[in-house]
Motif scaffolding. Structure first.
Motif, PDB file in Angstrom:
ATOM      1  N   GLU A 167      28.300 -20.718 -17.520  1.00 41.38           N
ATOM      2  CA  GLU A 167      28.365 -20.084 -18.835  1.00 41.38           C
ATOM      3  C   GLU A 167      27.190 -19.141 -19.093  1.00 41.38           C
ATOM      4  OE1 GLU A 167      30.824 -20.214 -20.888  1.00 41.38           O
ATOM      5  OE2 GLU A 167      32.023 -21.731 -19.850  1.00 41.38           O
ATOM      6  N   LYS A 168      25.972 -19.539 -18.633  1.00 42.39           N
ATOM      7  CA  LYS A 168      24.806 -18.707 -18.947  1.00 42.39           C
ATOM      8  C   LYS A 168      23.700 -18.992 -17.942  1.00 42.39           C
ATOM      9  CE  LYS A 168      21.593 -17.501 -22.677  1.00 42.39           C
ATOM     10  NZ  LYS A 168      21.167 -17.788 -24.068  1.00 42.39           N
ATOM     11  N   TRP A 169      23.036 -17.914 -17.500  1.00 42.97           N
ATOM     12  CA  TRP A 169      21.865 -18.021 -16.638  1.00 42.97           C
ATOM     13  C   TRP A 169      20.610 -17.872 -17.499  1.00 42.97           C
ATOM     14  CZ3 TRP A 169      21.385 -19.324 -11.587  1.00 42.97           C
ATOM     15  CH2 TRP A 169      22.547 -19.331 -10.807  1.00 42.97           C
ATOM     16  N   TYR A 170      19.615 -18.710 -17.247  1.00 44.47           N
ATOM     17  CA  TYR A 170      18.353 -18.638 -17.981  1.00 44.47           C
ATOM     18  C   TYR A 170      17.210 -18.121 -17.127  1.00 44.47           C
ATOM     19  CZ  TYR A 170      20.686 -21.468 -21.528  1.00 44.47           C
ATOM     20  OH  TYR A 170      21.558 -21.937 -22.477  1.00 44.47           O
ATOM     21  N   VAL A 171      17.420 -17.932 -15.830  1.00 43.87           N
ATOM     22  CA  VAL A 171      16.356 -17.474 -14.929  1.00 43.87           C
ATOM     23  C   VAL A 171      16.904 -16.365 -14.040  1.00 43.87           C
ATOM     24  CG1 VAL A 171      15.170 -19.704 -14.903  1.00 43.87           C
ATOM     25  CG2 VAL A 171      16.946 -19.222 -13.197  1.00 43.87           C
ATOM     26  N   ALA A 172      15.985 -15.694 -13.395  1.00 46.22           N
ATOM     27  CA  ALA A 172      16.342 -14.665 -12.405  1.00 46.22           C
ATOM     28  C   ALA A 172      15.571 -14.947 -11.131  1.00 46.22           C
ATOM     29  CB  ALA A 172      16.020 -13.267 -12.937  1.00 46.22           C
ATOM     30  N   GLU A 173      16.010 -14.354 -10.050  1.00 45.65           N
ATOM     31  CA  GLU A 173      15.335 -14.548  -8.777  1.00 45.65           C
ATOM     32  C   GLU A 173      13.908 -14.014  -8.852  1.00 45.65           C
ATOM     33  OE1 GLU A 173      17.737 -12.663  -5.866  1.00 45.65           O
ATOM     34  OE2 GLU A 173      19.230 -14.268  -5.793  1.00 45.65           O
TER      35      GLU A 173
ATOM     36  N   LEU B 205      18.711 -28.328 -14.446  1.00 48.17           N
ATOM     37  CA  LEU B 205      17.272 -28.242 -14.652  1.00 48.17           C
ATOM     38  C   LEU B 205      16.553 -28.078 -13.315  1.00 48.17           C
ATOM     39  CD1 LEU B 205      16.856 -31.139 -17.246  1.00 48.17           C
ATOM     40  CD2 LEU B 205      17.414 -28.740 -17.675  1.00 48.17           C
ATOM     41  N   ALA B 206      15.379 -27.481 -13.389  1.00 52.57           N
ATOM     42  CA  ALA B 206      14.552 -27.307 -12.191  1.00 52.57           C
ATOM     43  C   ALA B 206      13.934 -28.655 -11.821  1.00 52.57           C
ATOM     44  CB  ALA B 206      13.455 -26.277 -12.435  1.00 52.57           C
ATOM     45  N   PRO B 207      14.107 -29.119 -10.576  1.00 52.55           N
ATOM     46  CA  PRO B 207      13.550 -30.423 -10.194  1.00 52.55           C
ATOM     47  C   PRO B 207      12.033 -30.426 -10.067  1.00 52.55           C
ATOM     48  CG  PRO B 207      14.533 -29.356  -8.290  1.00 52.55           C
ATOM     49  CD  PRO B 207      14.842 -28.477  -9.475  1.00 52.55           C
ATOM     50  N   GLN B 208      11.420 -29.265  -9.844  1.00 50.42           N
ATOM     51  CA  GLN B 208       9.971 -29.166  -9.742  1.00 50.42           C
ATOM     52  C   GLN B 208       9.572 -27.721 -10.000  1.00 50.42           C
ATOM     53  OE1 GLN B 208       8.391 -29.688  -5.777  1.00 50.42           O
ATOM     54  NE2 GLN B 208      10.381 -29.280  -4.860  1.00 50.42           N
ATOM     55  N   GLU B 209       8.270 -27.524 -10.213  1.00 53.07           N
ATOM     56  CA  GLU B 209       7.817 -26.165 -10.483  1.00 53.07           C
ATOM     57  C   GLU B 209       7.765 -25.351  -9.197  1.00 53.07           C
ATOM     58  OE1 GLU B 209       3.682 -25.557 -11.420  1.00 53.07           O
ATOM     59  OE2 GLU B 209       3.285 -27.686 -11.087  1.00 53.07           O
ATOM     60  N   GLY B 210       8.091 -24.088  -9.337  1.00 51.70           N
ATOM     61  CA  GLY B 210       8.099 -23.215  -8.173  1.00 51.70           C
ATOM     62  C   GLY B 210       8.795 -21.900  -8.487  1.00 51.70           C
ATOM     63  N   TYR B 211       9.097 -21.153  -7.446  1.00 54.54           N
ATOM     64  CA  TYR B 211       9.710 -19.832  -7.579  1.00 54.54           C
ATOM     65  C   TYR B 211      11.202 -19.915  -7.267  1.00 54.54           C
ATOM     66  CZ  TYR B 211       4.916 -18.071  -7.505  1.00 54.54           C
ATOM     67  OH  TYR B 211       3.595 -17.834  -7.783  1.00 54.54           O
ATOM     68  N   ILE B 212      11.992 -19.234  -8.076  1.00 54.63           N
ATOM     69  CA  ILE B 212      13.415 -19.098  -7.793  1.00 54.63           C
ATOM     70  C   ILE B 212      13.555 -18.048  -6.692  1.00 54.63           C
ATOM     71  CG2 ILE B 212      15.681 -18.553  -8.727  1.00 54.63           C
ATOM     72  CD1 ILE B 212      14.475 -21.077  -9.883  1.00 54.63           C
ATOM     73  N   THR B 213      13.975 -18.483  -5.512  1.00 53.47           N
ATOM     74  CA  THR B 213      14.030 -17.561  -4.383  1.00 53.47           C
ATOM     75  C   THR B 213      15.388 -16.898  -4.217  1.00 53.47           C
ATOM     76  OG1 THR B 213      14.572 -19.405  -2.912  1.00 53.47           O
ATOM     77  CG2 THR B 213      12.240 -18.834  -3.166  1.00 53.47           C
TER      78      THR B 213
ATOM     79  N   ILE C 253      21.052 -22.774  -6.562  1.00 51.85           N
ATOM     80  CA  ILE C 253      19.885 -21.923  -6.328  1.00 51.85           C
ATOM     81  C   ILE C 253      18.961 -22.627  -5.344  1.00 51.85           C
ATOM     82  CG2 ILE C 253      19.929 -20.790  -8.596  1.00 51.85           C
ATOM     83  CD1 ILE C 253      17.701 -22.764  -9.415  1.00 51.85           C
ATOM     84  N   SER C 254      18.019 -21.862  -4.809  1.00 51.58           N
ATOM     85  CA  SER C 254      16.971 -22.437  -3.966  1.00 51.58           C
ATOM     86  C   SER C 254      15.625 -22.185  -4.632  1.00 51.58           C
ATOM     87  CB  SER C 254      16.997 -21.812  -2.569  1.00 51.58           C
ATOM     88  OG  SER C 254      16.802 -20.411  -2.644  1.00 51.58           O
ATOM     89  N   ILE C 255      14.742 -23.180  -4.539  1.00 48.47           N
ATOM     90  CA  ILE C 255      13.429 -23.141  -5.189  1.00 48.47           C
ATOM     91  C   ILE C 255      12.356 -23.318  -4.130  1.00 48.47           C
ATOM     92  CG2 ILE C 255      11.881 -24.342  -6.771  1.00 48.47           C
ATOM     93  CD1 ILE C 255      14.147 -24.943  -8.552  1.00 48.47           C
ATOM     94  N   LEU C 256      11.335 -22.485  -4.218  1.00 47.58           N
ATOM     95  CA  LEU C 256      10.166 -22.596  -3.355  1.00 47.58           C
ATOM     96  C   LEU C 256       9.021 -23.187  -4.183  1.00 47.58           C
ATOM     97  CD1 LEU C 256       8.717 -22.001  -0.671  1.00 47.58           C
ATOM     98  CD2 LEU C 256       8.097 -19.772  -1.621  1.00 47.58           C
ATOM     99  N   PRO C 257       8.558 -24.397  -3.878  1.00 48.06           N
ATOM    100  CA  PRO C 257       7.478 -25.001  -4.676  1.00 48.06           C
ATOM    101  C   PRO C 257       6.240 -24.110  -4.685  1.00 48.06           C
ATOM    102  CG  PRO C 257       8.477 -26.628  -3.221  1.00 48.06           C
ATOM    103  CD  PRO C 257       9.054 -25.294  -2.833  1.00 48.06           C
ATOM    104  N   GLY C 258       5.594 -24.063  -5.832  1.00 47.90           N
ATOM    105  CA  GLY C 258       4.452 -23.172  -5.993  1.00 47.90           C
ATOM    106  C   GLY C 258       3.113 -23.805  -5.686  1.00 47.90           C
TER     107      GLY C 258
END
Length: 450
Positions: free
Chosen positions: A83-89, A293-301, A319-324
Motif C-alpha cells: 500500500e505504501k513505501w516509507y523508505v527509499a534505497e 519493520l526494520a529488524p535492525q539499524e542499517g542502510y536500505i540497499t 528488501i535487503s538491509i546492510l547493518p551500519g
C-alpha cells in the motif's frame, strides 16, 4: 714469444690493425667488468642469507564478524498487497522503523472490526463459562442439601419404623393376653354351663357368663385386628424407609448428572474461550505484521518487491538491509595444504580494493599501504570448492582499517608465517615443500632469544 727474452716489441709494434690479437690484450674496462661480476655474485650470495617471511596469499572479501550484522533480507510474514513505501534505497533506518505498509488479501481478515468482534465473542463465551460455573456451584449446594435432608428423613423414617416395631410388640402382648382371657372365659363358660345343667346356677348367671365370654372373644378378635394393623404399619414404615433411600439415590443421580453436564458445558465453553483468545491474539499479532519493520539499524540497499498494489506471498523477500554498525572482518579461503598452518591469533596483512599498496610479500616491514589483521575463527570443514574459510578481524596493535571500507569489498590476504633465510625459501619453493609450521608464541620466543 716463448718468454726467453725480456725485450718486448709491444711498444714498437702496433696490433690495432689485427683485431683478433687486439681483443686478447687486457684493458681497464674489462677489469671493471670482472670486478662488477664478482661483487654481484658476492652480493647475490649474501642476499640469499637475508631473512624472508614465509606467507600464504589468498583472496577474500570484507564481511561482518557476527552473523546478525551481515547483510540480510527482510521477509513478509503474511501475504498482502503493498500500500505504501516509507523508505527509499540508500536510506539509513533505525531498528523498528516502518519500511512499508501492506493490506490483507485473504477474505478471512477483510473485516475492519475483526479484533473488536472477536473480543466480544471472547467476552460472551467468558460470561457463558461463568454461568455454567455458577450452575455447578448451585448443583453442588443442592447435592449437599439432598444429603443433609436424606439424613433427617432417614432418621424420621427409622423412628417411625421403630415405633411400628414397638407397636407390633405391644399388640402381640395384648393378643396373647386376649388369648389367655379367651381361654379362661371358655373354661368359665363350660363350668357355668355344667353348673347350670346341674341346677347349681341360675339361667341369669349362665347368660351373664356367656355374655362376658362374648366380650372376651370380641376382645381377642380386636387384638388380632390391631396386631395386623401394627404389622401393616411396620411394613409401611419399612417401605417408606426404602423409598426414602431410593428417592435419595434418584435425586442424587439426577443432580449429579446435571452437575456433570454443567461441568462439561463449562469446560467446553472454557476451551472455546481459550481458542477464541488464541484467535484474538493471532489476529492482533497479524495486524502488527501489516507494517513491515526494520529488524535492525542499517542502510536500505535494495528493494526486491516494488510498486504500489503489487501482491506478495508469505515469506517473500521485500528488501535487503546492510547493518551500519557492524564489526568488520575479512572472509578469506585457504587451500587444504595451507590449512594446517593456520592458527587463531596468526598475523595477516591485507590489500583492500581501492587502497593502493606497495607490497613485498617476504618483507612485511618495508611493505606500505597494507592493513593488519588477526585470525579470529577457522572453519573445521571444507567448503564446496574444497577450501577452508578463515575469519580475520582488525589488529588492534596496527593502524585501523579505512573508515570507508564496506562489506563486500575485495581483499587480498597475506598470512604471515615463519621467518627463514631467502635461500631456504627458494629451495622450498623449488622442491614444492609447504611453509614451516609455527605458533605466535614460538615466534615471539625466537625473536626474544635473538
Amino acid at each position: 714469444m716463448l718468454g726467453i727474452s725480456k725485450n718486448t716489441i709491444g711498444a714498437n709494434v702496433s696490433f690495432k690493425e689485427f683485431k683478433s690479437i687486439d681483443m686478447t690484450i687486457p684493458k681497464e674496462e674489462s677489469k671493471k667488468r670482472v670486478q662488477i661480476l664478482i661483487w654481484f655474485l658476492l652480493g647475490t650470495f649474501l642476499f640469499l642469507f637475508l631473512p624472508w617471511t614465509q606467507n600464504v596469499r589468498s583472496k577474500g572479501f570484507v564481511t561482518a564478524l557476527r552473523p546478525d550484522q551481515r547483510p540480510q533480507t527482510v521477509h513478509s510474514i503474511i501475504a498482502g498487497r503493498i500500500e505504501k513505501w516509507y523508505v527509499a534505497e540508500g536510506d539509513y533506518v533505525q531498528k523498528g522503523d516502518t519500511v512499508l505498509a501492506i493490506s490483507e488479501i485473504k477474505d478471512d481478515y477483510f473485516d475492519p472490526l475483526l479484533l473488536e468482534r472477536t473480543e466480544q465473542q471472547v467476552a460472551a463465551k467468558t460470561l457463558s463459562a461463568k454461568s455454567y460455573a455458577e450452575k455447578v456451584k448451585a448443583l453442588e449446594i443442592q447435592i449437599q442439601a439432598l444429603k443433609e435432608n436424606n439424613v433427617l428423613r432417614r432418621e424420621q423414617a427409622e423412628n417411625r419404623l421403630q415405633m411400628a416395631v414397638l407397636q407390633v410388640t405391644s399388640d402381640s402382648i395384648r393378643l396373647e393376653q386376649a388369648k389367655v382371657n379367651f381361654k379362661i372365659g371358655e373354661e368359665q363358660l363350660k363350668r357355668a354351663d355344667k353348673l347350670y345343667k346341674d341346677g347349681l346356677r341360675s339361667l341369669t348367671d349362665f347368660e351373664q357368663r356367656e355374655l362376658r365370654f362374648q366380650e372376651v372373644q370380641a376382645s381377642l378378635i380386636a387384638s388380632e385386628n390391631k396386631l395386623l394393623q401394627s404389622i401393616n404399619s411396620r411394613i409401611a414404615a419399612q417401605i417408606e424407609l426404602n423409598a426414602i433411600d431410593n428417592d435419595f439415590r434418584d435425586k442424587m443421580a439426577k443432580a449429579r448428572a446435571d452437575m456433570y453436564e454443567a461441568m462439561s458445558a463449562q469446560f467446553d465453553t472454557e476451551a472455546t474461550v481459550t481458542k477464541l483468545e488464541n484467535q484474538y491474539s493471532n489476529y492482533e499479532v497479524r495486524t502488527g505484521y501489516r507494517h513491515v519493520l526494520a529488524p535492525q539499524e542499517g542502510y536500505i540497499t535494495r528493494a526486491i518487491q516494488v510498486g504500489i498494489g503489487e501482491t506478495i506471498k508469505e515469506g517473500a523477500e521485500i528488501i535487503s538491509i546492510l547493518p551500519g554498525n557492524a564489526q568488520l572482518a575479512v572472509e578469506m579461503f585457504v587451500e587444504p595444504v595451507d590449512f594446517p598452518l593456520m592458527r587463531i591469533g596468526n598475523k595477516v596483512r591485507f590489500i583492500f580494493d581501492g587502497w593502493p599498496a606497495i607490497v613485498f610479500s617476504g618483507w612485511p616491514q618495508i611493505t606500505n599501504g597494507t592493513f593488519g589483521g588477526i585470525v579470529q575463527a577457522i572453519d573445521n570443514f571444507a567448503g564446496p570448492d574444497g577450501r577452508y574459510r578463515i575469519l580475520v578481524i582488525e589488529d588492534p596493535e596496527e593502524k585501523p582499517w579505512p573508515p570507508a571500507l564496506r562489506i563486500g569489498s575485495g581483499a587480498d590476504g597475506i598470512a604471515l608465517l615463519n621467518d627463514v633465510p631467502l635461500w631456504y625459501e627458494i629451495w622450498r619453493q623449488l622442491n614444492g615443500f609447504p611453509p614451516d609450521y609455527y605458533t605466535q608464541r614460538e615466534k615471539a620466543e625466537l625473536k626474544a632469544g635473538k
